[in-house]
Design a protein around this motif. Structure first.
Motif, short mmCIF file in Angstrom:
data_model
loop_
_atom_site.label_atom_id
_atom_site.label_comp_id
_atom_site.label_asym_id
_atom_site.label_seq_id
_atom_site.Cartn_x
_atom_site.Cartn_y
_atom_site.Cartn_z
N ASP A 1 0.84 -1.21 0.00
CA ASP A 1 0.00 0.00 0.00
C ASP A 1 0.87 1.25 0.00
O ASP A 1 0.58 2.23 -0.70
CB ASP A 1 -0.91 0.03 1.24
CG ASP A 1 -2.07 -0.94 1.11
OD1 ASP A 1 -2.31 -1.44 -0.01
OD2 ASP A 1 -2.73 -1.21 2.13
N HIS B 1 2.37 1.75 -3.40
CA HIS B 1 1.33 2.25 -4.31
C HIS B 1 1.15 3.77 -4.13
O HIS B 1 1.24 4.53 -5.09
CB HIS B 1 0.01 1.53 -4.03
CG HIS B 1 -1.13 2.00 -4.90
ND1 HIS B 1 -1.43 1.41 -6.10
CD2 HIS B 1 -2.00 3.03 -4.75
CE1 HIS B 1 -2.46 2.04 -6.65
NE2 HIS B 1 -2.82 3.03 -5.86
N ASP B 2 0.90 4.17 -2.89
CA ASP B 2 0.67 5.60 -2.63
C ASP B 2 1.89 6.43 -3.00
O ASP B 2 1.75 7.55 -3.51
CB ASP B 2 0.34 5.81 -1.15
CG ASP B 2 -1.02 5.22 -0.78
OD1 ASP B 2 -1.79 4.87 -1.70
OD2 ASP B 2 -1.30 5.08 0.43
N ILE C 1 2.16 6.97 -6.77
CA ILE C 1 1.21 8.02 -7.18
C ILE C 1 1.74 9.40 -6.78
O ILE C 1 1.68 10.36 -7.55
CB ILE C 1 -0.19 7.77 -6.54
CG1 ILE C 1 -0.74 6.40 -6.92
CG2 ILE C 1 -1.16 8.89 -6.91
CD1 ILE C 1 -1.16 6.24 -8.35
N ARG D 1 -2.46 -2.19 -10.51
CA ARG D 1 -3.22 -1.34 -9.58
C ARG D 1 -2.84 0.13 -9.76
O ARG D 1 -3.69 1.01 -9.77
CB ARG D 1 -2.87 -1.73 -8.13
CG ARG D 1 -3.85 -2.66 -7.47
CD ARG D 1 -3.37 -2.97 -6.06
NE ARG D 1 -3.52 -1.85 -5.14
CZ ARG D 1 -2.80 -1.69 -4.02
NH1 ARG D 1 -1.88 -2.55 -3.69
NH2 ARG D 1 -3.01 -0.66 -3.23
N ILE D 2 -1.53 0.36 -9.86
CA ILE D 2 -1.05 1.75 -9.99
C ILE D 2 -1.59 2.36 -11.28
O ILE D 2 -2.10 3.48 -11.29
CB ILE D 2 0.49 1.78 -9.98
CG1 ILE D 2 1.01 1.47 -8.58
CG2 ILE D 2 1.02 3.14 -10.45
CD1 ILE D 2 2.49 1.18 -8.50
N ARG E 1 -4.21 1.53 -12.98
CA ARG E 1 -5.65 1.75 -12.89
C ARG E 1 -5.92 3.04 -12.13
O ARG E 1 -6.76 3.85 -12.51
CB ARG E 1 -6.29 0.55 -12.18
CG ARG E 1 -7.73 0.31 -12.57
CD ARG E 1 -8.30 -0.86 -11.79
NE ARG E 1 -7.62 -2.11 -12.08
CZ ARG E 1 -7.25 -3.00 -11.13
NH1 ARG E 1 -7.47 -2.76 -9.86
NH2 ARG E 1 -6.66 -4.12 -11.47
N ASP E 2 -5.20 3.21 -11.04
CA ASP E 2 -5.37 4.40 -10.22
C ASP E 2 -5.01 5.66 -11.01
O ASP E 2 -5.73 6.66 -10.97
CB ASP E 2 -4.50 4.26 -8.97
CG ASP E 2 -4.94 5.20 -7.86
OD1 ASP E 2 -5.80 6.05 -8.12
OD2 ASP E 2 -4.42 5.08 -6.74
N THR F 1 -7.73 6.50 -13.49
CA THR F 1 -8.88 7.11 -12.82
C THR F 1 -8.58 8.58 -12.51
O THR F 1 -9.41 9.45 -12.73
CB THR F 1 -9.18 6.37 -11.51
OG1 THR F 1 -9.21 5.00 -11.78
CG2 THR F 1 -10.51 6.82 -10.94
N ARG F 2 -7.37 8.82 -12.00
CA ARG F 2 -7.02 10.20 -11.67
C ARG F 2 -7.02 11.09 -12.89
O ARG F 2 -7.45 12.23 -12.86
CB ARG F 2 -5.64 10.25 -11.01
CG ARG F 2 -5.69 9.98 -9.55
CD ARG F 2 -4.39 9.47 -9.03
NE ARG F 2 -4.62 8.77 -7.78
CZ ARG F 2 -4.57 9.35 -6.59
NH1 ARG F 2 -4.28 10.61 -6.50
NH2 ARG F 2 -4.84 8.67 -5.51
#
Lengths: 179, 255
Positions: A48, A51-52, A55, B69-70, B72-73, B76-77
């Motif tokens: 997690d 992942h964050d 981003i 996952r990244i 996909r995120d 979406t963003r």
């Protein structure tokens, strides 16, 4: 390890180039996950955090300035801050309980020993070696394991005030040695 | 408070990097970093000099699902933000303009369409997203975009006929490279995100049946991205944008 141009990849991210992020990810995800796992101690949480952090890297890449810093240090710092936020917010007491089974407790490498063996760690190893063993541990428990000062005080059985004084003196000595 | 003595500033920067500051003090350092270049340098010093202690930990195997996952995120963003907002604010426009000058016919066409669109948008601001059953005919002149994100002039023409047939015509020779393909997307609903109109055949020219296009309206975004040979595996653009532009209502005469 072949040289990887972190700065160019980050500049690509700043332009909205997902392929640049992918290159950076392919090169560094395993390392960044290890950094996160060492701090949060659970694979699921570490994933997690990674992942964050990725981003974050994508969204903040525009603020990276190659004239002011090294790309790898910049992304590592984002992962560490994400991981620290996680453990500080969660309150980590239970995770540190040996019975709760921190997943990396048994095979966690000693970073000081590992530094001696790593190519780019010789200088840091040499400077850390000049510190008293307890003071060296304080720095590494904070940086590598992400422990707070009170967690370090508990771990070492040392008063909090003493830990704070050690941190200060160790940083001043390290600054001098590493400059 | 951020101290002024160099030694105190080094200690504060070091404690920040070690993660030893409480959240208020850390937030204060973060705020100061934007304007205090000296403090930023001291923070970067610790980040770089301590990095080998992290690097010495080695690596941990990453689950292959993690990147999915990244991605996909991110998709979406990007939908939420709108694709074009991800661009740097100060995009050099001279490159596009000079490229357009070398293509006078296209330059005139682009300018005329842009002017027409500006007038249309000024008169009908609420028609930016036109209804799906629109009877108007549209064009989209897609600007080519290089690897650095700079626009290089008109590179692709999308024509949408009265009945919804879509024609795609490259204005220059584009080779996606082996194992790659060009994929055409359109976006009319930010909440839904870019919708694939299909992978383009070699050469890039294609005529799509009316049912392929669910909606068309003024300002609707069209883009062509670089994707794996079989197209994006996740139903969202994954590669960089090669051509991008918006649909504009055309005059009623034939081309």
């Amino acid at each position: 390890m072949e040289p990887f141009d972190h700065a160019s990849a980050l500049e690509g991210c700043a332009r909205g180039d997902v392929a640049a992020l992918r290159r950076l990810y392919d090169h560094e995800a395993g390392f960044l996950l290890a950094v996160a796992l060492r701090i949060v101690r659970r694979r699921e949480l570490a994933a997690d955090v990674l992942h964050d952090a990725v981003i974050d890297i994508w969204e903040r890449a525009g603020t990276f300035d190659r004239s002011r810093g090294v790309g790898r240090a910049w992304i590592t710092s984002i992962v560490r801050h994400r991981a620290l936020k996680h453990v500080r917010a969660a309150g980590r007491e239970t995770d540190l309980d040996p019975a709760a089974g921190a997943e990396i407790a048994d095979d966690a490498p000693d970073p000081f020993a590992a530094l001696a063996a790593s190519q780019d760690g010789v200088r840091l190893h040499g400077c850390l070696a000049l510190l008293d063993p307890d003071r060296r541990r304080v720095i590494l428990l904070a940086y590598v394991d992400g422990l707070s000062q009170s967690e370090i005080a508990d771990r070492l059985g040392t008063p909090l005030g003493t830990v704070k004084a050690w941190v200060r003196r160790s940083l001043i000595a390290l600054k001098d040695c590493l400059s | 408070m951020i101290p002024s003595e160099p030694e105190d500033r080094d200690v504060l920067a070091g404690e920040y990097v070690l993660g030893l500051l409480d959240s208020d003090a850390a937030a204060e350092v973060e705020r100061a970093l934007g304007s205090d270049a000296d403090l930023a340098r001291r923070v970067a010093f610790w980040e770089e000099r301590l990095l080998p202690a992290s690097a010495a930990l080695g690596t941990t195997a990453v689950d292959s699902e993690q990147w999915v996952r990244i991605e996909r995120d991110l998709a979406t963003r990007r939908q939420v933000l709108g694709r074009t907002t991800a661009l740097p604010p100060a995009r050099p426009r001279h490159a596009m303009v000079s490229a357009a000058w070398r293509n006078p016919a296209l330059w005139r066409a682009t300018t005329a369409l842009a002017t027409a669109a500006a007038i249309l948008l000024a008169i009908l601001p609420n028609r930016v997203s036109a209804p799906a059953e629109s009877q108007t005919r549209y064009f989209a002149i897609l600007q080519s975009r290089d690897a650095t994100g700079q626009e290089g002039g008109p590179g692709w023409l999308i024509q949408i006929a009265q009945n919804g047939t879509v024609r795609s015509l490259p204005l220059s020779d584009v080779q996606p490279g082996s194992g790659r393909s060009l994929q055409l997307w359109t976006l009319w609903d930010q909440a839904r995100g870019p919708v694939s109109l299909g992978v383009l055949p070699p050469g890039g020219a294609i005529r799509l049946p009316p049912e392929r296009l669910e909606a068309i309206g003024d300002g609707q975004l069209f883009e062509i991205t670089l994707e794996p040979a079989a197209g994006s595996p996740i139903g969202r653009p994954t590669g960089r944008i090669l051509f991008i532009g918006r649909a504009q209502g055309a005059a009623t005469q034939a081309l």
